[in-house]
Design a protein around this motif. Structure first.
Motif, PDB file in Angstrom:
ATOM      1  N   PRO A  85       0.661  -1.306  -0.065  1.00 47.70           N
ATOM      2  CA  PRO A  85       0.096   0.056   0.054  1.00 47.70           C
ATOM      3  C   PRO A  85       0.676   1.234  -0.015  1.00 47.70           C
ATOM      4  CG  PRO A  85      -0.901  -1.781   1.555  1.00 47.70           C
ATOM      5  CD  PRO A  85       0.254  -2.366   0.979  1.00 47.70           C
ATOM      6  N   VAL A  86       1.925   1.393   0.694  1.00 47.56           N
ATOM      7  CA  VAL A  86       2.778   2.488   0.890  1.00 47.56           C
ATOM      8  C   VAL A  86       3.324   2.923  -0.500  1.00 47.56           C
ATOM      9  CG1 VAL A  86       5.025   1.226   1.386  1.00 47.56           C
ATOM     10  CG2 VAL A  86       4.631   3.521   2.245  1.00 47.56           C
ATOM     11  N   CYS A  87       3.808   1.805  -1.241  1.00 54.58           N
ATOM     12  CA  CYS A  87       4.221   1.894  -2.670  1.00 54.58           C
ATOM     13  C   CYS A  87       3.074   2.619  -3.688  1.00 54.58           C
ATOM     14  CB  CYS A  87       4.721   0.827  -3.285  1.00 54.58           C
ATOM     15  SG  CYS A  87       6.148   0.018  -2.366  1.00 54.58           S
ATOM     16  N   LEU A  88       1.870   2.459  -3.404  1.00 55.94           N
ATOM     17  CA  LEU A  88       0.762   3.132  -4.105  1.00 55.94           C
ATOM     18  C   LEU A  88       0.882   4.567  -3.500  1.00 55.94           C
ATOM     19  CD1 LEU A  88      -1.902   0.573  -4.329  1.00 55.94           C
ATOM     20  CD2 LEU A  88      -0.179   0.835  -5.935  1.00 55.94           C
ATOM     21  N   ILE A  89       0.672   4.875  -2.207  1.00 52.73           N
ATOM     22  CA  ILE A  89       0.792   6.167  -1.825  1.00 52.73           C
ATOM     23  C   ILE A  89       2.082   7.055  -2.073  1.00 52.73           C
ATOM     24  CG2 ILE A  89       0.459   7.583   0.319  1.00 52.73           C
ATOM     25  CD1 ILE A  89      -0.948   4.843   1.564  1.00 52.73           C
ATOM     26  N   PHE A  90       2.944   6.529  -1.859  1.00 53.39           N
ATOM     27  CA  PHE A  90       4.421   7.054  -2.216  1.00 53.39           C
ATOM     28  C   PHE A  90       5.003   6.363  -3.343  1.00 53.39           C
ATOM     29  CE2 PHE A  90       3.541   8.358   2.104  1.00 53.39           C
ATOM     30  CZ  PHE A  90       3.190   9.645   1.941  1.00 53.39           C
ATOM     31  N   PRO A  91       4.903   6.691  -4.783  1.00 57.06           N
ATOM     32  CA  PRO A  91       5.492   5.830  -5.511  1.00 57.06           C
ATOM     33  C   PRO A  91       6.879   6.322  -6.098  1.00 57.06           C
ATOM     34  CG  PRO A  91       3.354   6.719  -6.410  1.00 57.06           C
ATOM     35  CD  PRO A  91       3.843   7.356  -5.051  1.00 57.06           C
ATOM     36  N   VAL A  92       7.793   5.763  -5.199  1.00 58.35           N
ATOM     37  CA  VAL A  92       9.205   6.104  -5.141  1.00 58.35           C
ATOM     38  C   VAL A  92       9.719   5.634  -6.815  1.00 58.35           C
ATOM     39  CG1 VAL A  92      11.395   5.587  -4.538  1.00 58.35           C
ATOM     40  CG2 VAL A  92       9.370   5.657  -2.908  1.00 58.35           C
ATOM     41  N   GLY A  93      10.448   6.617  -7.362  1.00 62.85           N
ATOM     42  CA  GLY A  93      10.846   6.606  -8.545  1.00 62.85           C
ATOM     43  C   GLY A  93      10.097   7.025  -9.667  1.00 62.85           C
ATOM     44  N   TYR A  94       8.593   7.124  -9.467  1.00 60.97           N
ATOM     45  CA  TYR A  94       7.800   7.563 -10.406  1.00 60.97           C
ATOM     46  C   TYR A  94       7.062   8.805 -10.162  1.00 60.97           C
ATOM     47  CZ  TYR A  94       8.186   2.692 -11.793  1.00 60.97           C
ATOM     48  OH  TYR A  94       8.973   1.457 -12.127  1.00 60.97           O
ATOM     49  N   VAL A  95       7.102   9.398  -8.965  1.00 64.08           N
ATOM     50  CA  VAL A  95       6.677  10.773  -8.418  1.00 64.08           C
ATOM     51  C   VAL A  95       7.934  11.177  -7.617  1.00 64.08           C
ATOM     52  CG1 VAL A  95       5.200  11.934  -6.895  1.00 64.08           C
ATOM     53  CG2 VAL A  95       4.277   9.940  -8.345  1.00 64.08           C
ATOM     54  N   GLU A  96       8.334  12.200  -8.145  1.00 64.69           N
ATOM     55  CA  GLU A  96       9.742  12.794  -7.619  1.00 64.69           C
ATOM     56  C   GLU A  96       9.515  13.608  -6.250  1.00 64.69           C
ATOM     57  OE1 GLU A  96      13.431  15.879  -8.789  1.00 64.69           O
ATOM     58  OE2 GLU A  96      11.790  15.362 -10.141  1.00 64.69           O
ATOM     59  N   GLU A  97       8.410  14.245  -6.124  1.00 67.65           N
ATOM     60  CA  GLU A  97       8.120  15.056  -4.904  1.00 67.65           C
ATOM     61  C   GLU A  97       6.505  15.010  -4.681  1.00 67.65           C
ATOM     62  OE1 GLU A  97      11.195  18.641  -4.567  1.00 67.65           O
ATOM     63  OE2 GLU A  97       9.308  18.970  -5.803  1.00 67.65           O
ATOM     64  N   THR A  98       6.363  14.765  -3.416  1.00 69.38           N
ATOM     65  CA  THR A  98       4.884  14.967  -3.008  1.00 69.38           C
ATOM     66  C   THR A  98       4.726  15.608  -1.596  1.00 69.38           C
ATOM     67  OG1 THR A  98       3.199  13.289  -2.583  1.00 69.38           O
ATOM     68  CG2 THR A  98       5.143  12.680  -1.420  1.00 69.38           C
ATOM     69  N   GLN A  99       3.813  15.585  -1.105  1.00 71.72           N
ATOM     70  CA  GLN A  99       3.356  16.178   0.197  1.00 71.72           C
ATOM     71  C   GLN A  99       2.822  15.110   1.388  1.00 71.72           C
ATOM     72  OE1 GLN A  99       0.199  18.997  -1.216  1.00 71.72           O
ATOM     73  NE2 GLN A  99       0.986  20.401   0.363  1.00 71.72           N
ATOM     74  N   GLU A 100       3.469  15.254   2.481  1.00 70.97           N
ATOM     75  CA  GLU A 100       3.119  14.308   3.349  1.00 70.97           C
ATOM     76  C   GLU A 100       1.744  14.947   4.240  1.00 70.97           C
ATOM     77  OE1 GLU A 100       6.720  12.566   5.669  1.00 70.97           O
ATOM     78  OE2 GLU A 100       7.491  14.713   4.825  1.00 70.97           O
ATOM     79  N   LEU A 101       1.410  16.034   4.332  1.00 72.89           N
ATOM     80  CA  LEU A 101       0.542  16.391   4.872  1.00 72.89           C
ATOM     81  C   LEU A 101       0.046  17.836   4.523  1.00 72.89           C
ATOM     82  CD1 LEU A 101       1.462  15.858   8.622  1.00 72.89           C
ATOM     83  CD2 LEU A 101      -0.509  14.666   7.462  1.00 72.89           C
ATOM     84  N   PRO A 102      -1.254  18.213   4.893  1.00 74.06           N
ATOM     85  CA  PRO A 102      -1.770  19.490   4.216  1.00 74.06           C
ATOM     86  C   PRO A 102      -0.863  20.839   4.695  1.00 74.06           C
ATOM     87  CG  PRO A 102      -3.708  18.396   5.138  1.00 74.06           C
ATOM     88  CD  PRO A 102      -2.268  17.694   5.364  1.00 74.06           C
ATOM     89  N   PHE A 103      -0.793  21.664   3.769  1.00 79.01           N
ATOM     90  CA  PHE A 103       0.031  22.762   4.125  1.00 79.01           C
ATOM     91  C   PHE A 103       1.610  22.749   4.222  1.00 79.01           C
ATOM     92  CE2 PHE A 103      -4.029  23.080   6.934  1.00 79.01           C
ATOM     93  CZ  PHE A 103      -4.674  23.928   5.684  1.00 79.01           C
ATOM     94  N   GLN A 104       1.923  21.552   3.827  1.00 73.16           N
ATOM     95  CA  GLN A 104       3.602  21.471   3.918  1.00 73.16           C
ATOM     96  C   GLN A 104       4.157  21.466   2.597  1.00 73.16           C
ATOM     97  OE1 GLN A 104       4.412  17.617   5.949  1.00 73.16           O
ATOM     98  NE2 GLN A 104       3.805  18.365   7.903  1.00 73.16           N
ATOM     99  N   GLN A 105       5.489  21.811   2.602  1.00 69.29           N
ATOM    100  CA  GLN A 105       6.136  21.949   1.344  1.00 69.29           C
ATOM    101  C   GLN A 105       6.255  20.612   0.710  1.00 69.29           C
ATOM    102  OE1 GLN A 105       7.307  25.123  -0.016  1.00 69.29           O
ATOM    103  NE2 GLN A 105       6.094  25.797   1.748  1.00 69.29           N
ATOM    104  N   LEU A 106       6.655  20.578  -0.695  1.00 68.07           N
ATOM    105  CA  LEU A 106       6.882  19.147  -1.248  1.00 68.07           C
ATOM    106  C   LEU A 106       8.351  18.734  -0.856  1.00 68.07           C
ATOM    107  CD1 LEU A 106       6.053  20.229  -4.908  1.00 68.07           C
ATOM    108  CD2 LEU A 106       4.765  18.559  -3.618  1.00 68.07           C
ATOM    109  N   VAL A 107       8.368  17.435  -0.529  1.00 72.45           N
ATOM    110  CA  VAL A 107       9.599  16.564  -0.215  1.00 72.45           C
ATOM    111  C   VAL A 107       9.728  15.665  -1.119  1.00 72.45           C
ATOM    112  CG1 VAL A 107       9.111  17.228   2.303  1.00 72.45           C
ATOM    113  CG2 VAL A 107       8.158  15.046   1.111  1.00 72.45           C
ATOM    114  N   PRO A 108      10.962  15.100  -1.232  1.00 72.65           N
ATOM    115  CA  PRO A 108      11.309  13.907  -1.961  1.00 72.65           C
ATOM    116  C   PRO A 108      10.329  12.585  -1.572  1.00 72.65           C
ATOM    117  CG  PRO A 108      13.158  14.846  -1.308  1.00 72.65           C
ATOM    118  CD  PRO A 108      12.282  15.689  -0.754  1.00 72.65           C
ATOM    119  N   THR A 109       9.671  11.913  -2.683  1.00 72.32           N
ATOM    120  CA  THR A 109       8.789  10.892  -2.321  1.00 72.32           C
ATOM    121  C   THR A 109       9.528   9.859  -1.478  1.00 72.32           C
ATOM    122  OG1 THR A 109       7.755  11.551  -4.180  1.00 72.32           O
ATOM    123  CG2 THR A 109       7.184   9.193  -3.201  1.00 72.32           C
ATOM    124  N   TRP A 110      10.922   9.517  -1.680  1.00 71.39           N
ATOM    125  CA  TRP A 110      11.614   8.484  -0.841  1.00 71.39           C
ATOM    126  C   TRP A 110      11.565   9.009   0.623  1.00 71.39           C
ATOM    127  CZ3 TRP A 110      13.064   3.995   0.022  1.00 71.39           C
ATOM    128  CH2 TRP A 110      14.372   3.700   0.669  1.00 71.39           C
TER     129      TRP A 110
END
Length: 224
Positions: A85-110
């Motif tokens: 499930p975590v690989c669907l939520i945070f697809p490492v290698g296929y999505v470079e950056e993402t947000q962990e929580l609302p109002f937060q800056q983008l961070v590396p998906t890894w």
């Protein structure tokens, strides 16, 4: 706070939700195509797992038209697609950056994935009993390996063709036997501590059943 500030905050929250849903949708689509499945075939696989997700729901999710994405769906989709499930939520290698929580800056998906799974510790976060269970797994592995080596050394001692070979085999048997005893003792102490905290210790292999039996015998003796 100005009206503009309020509007900005209201816009940020859905953006995070949409981003996470897009992560899952994109990875589901990628995995499905990688496996050569149609949306209908994925739906059938989900049904076989006991949680039907209709083809049109999968199609709407992949196209971004689905309004919600329940956690149970993510779990079943991951199982159907032979991933986590975590690989669907945070697809490492296929999505470079993402947000962990609302109002937060983008961070590396890894980085987001490692914090999500607890591999990277977060200050003040309580990891529960994860570390205790990890130690338990390590002790079980050590005990099983020592028992196996002890048995092999015992056989080598019985089949030795010279006194020197027999003495070497006996030395190894003693060494591995001591390692097994030490690992079992530490397991017993750890499992006792987990029970005292109101937790249920992990399952033990049959060959290590004496770990709990010894603890049970001690308790019975103390009750007499």
């Amino acid at each position: 706070m100005t009206h503009r500030d309020i509007d900005d905050e209201e816009d940020d929250f859905p953006e995070w939700v949409d981003r996470i849903k897009a992560n899952v949708a994109g990875e589901v689509r990628r995995r499905r195509k990688e496996m050569g499945w149609s949306a209908q075939e994925l739906a059938e696989q989900c049904e076989q797992l006991g949680h039907p997700i209709p083809r049109n729901v999968i199609a709407n999710m992949e196209s971004g038209r689905r309004a919600s994405l329940p956690l149970v769906d993510v779990m079943v989709l991951a199982a159907a697609l032979a991933t986590y499930p975590v690989c669907l939520i945070f697809p490492v290698g296929y999505v470079e950056e993402t947000q962990e929580l609302p109002f937060q800056q983008l961070v590396p998906t890894w980085d987001a994935l490692r914090r999500f799974t607890g591999e990277e510790e977060v200050s003040l976060n309580d990891a529960g009993l994860v570390s205790a269970f990890e130690i338990h797994a390590s002790l079980v592995k050590t005990a099983l390996a020592a028992l196996d080596e002890e048995e092999q050394a015992r056989f080598a001692a019985k089949t030795a063709t010279s006194r020197a070979q027999q003495e070497e085999a006996e030395r190894k048997r003693t060494t591995y036997g001591d390692q097994a005893i030490s690992a079992k003792y530490n397991l017993r102490q750890l499992r006792r501590g987990l029970r005292e905290d109101g937790a249920t210790p992990p399952h033990l292999p049959a060959s290590l059943a004496d770990v709990d039996q010894a603890d049970s015998n001690t308790t019975e003796e103390n009750d007499l």
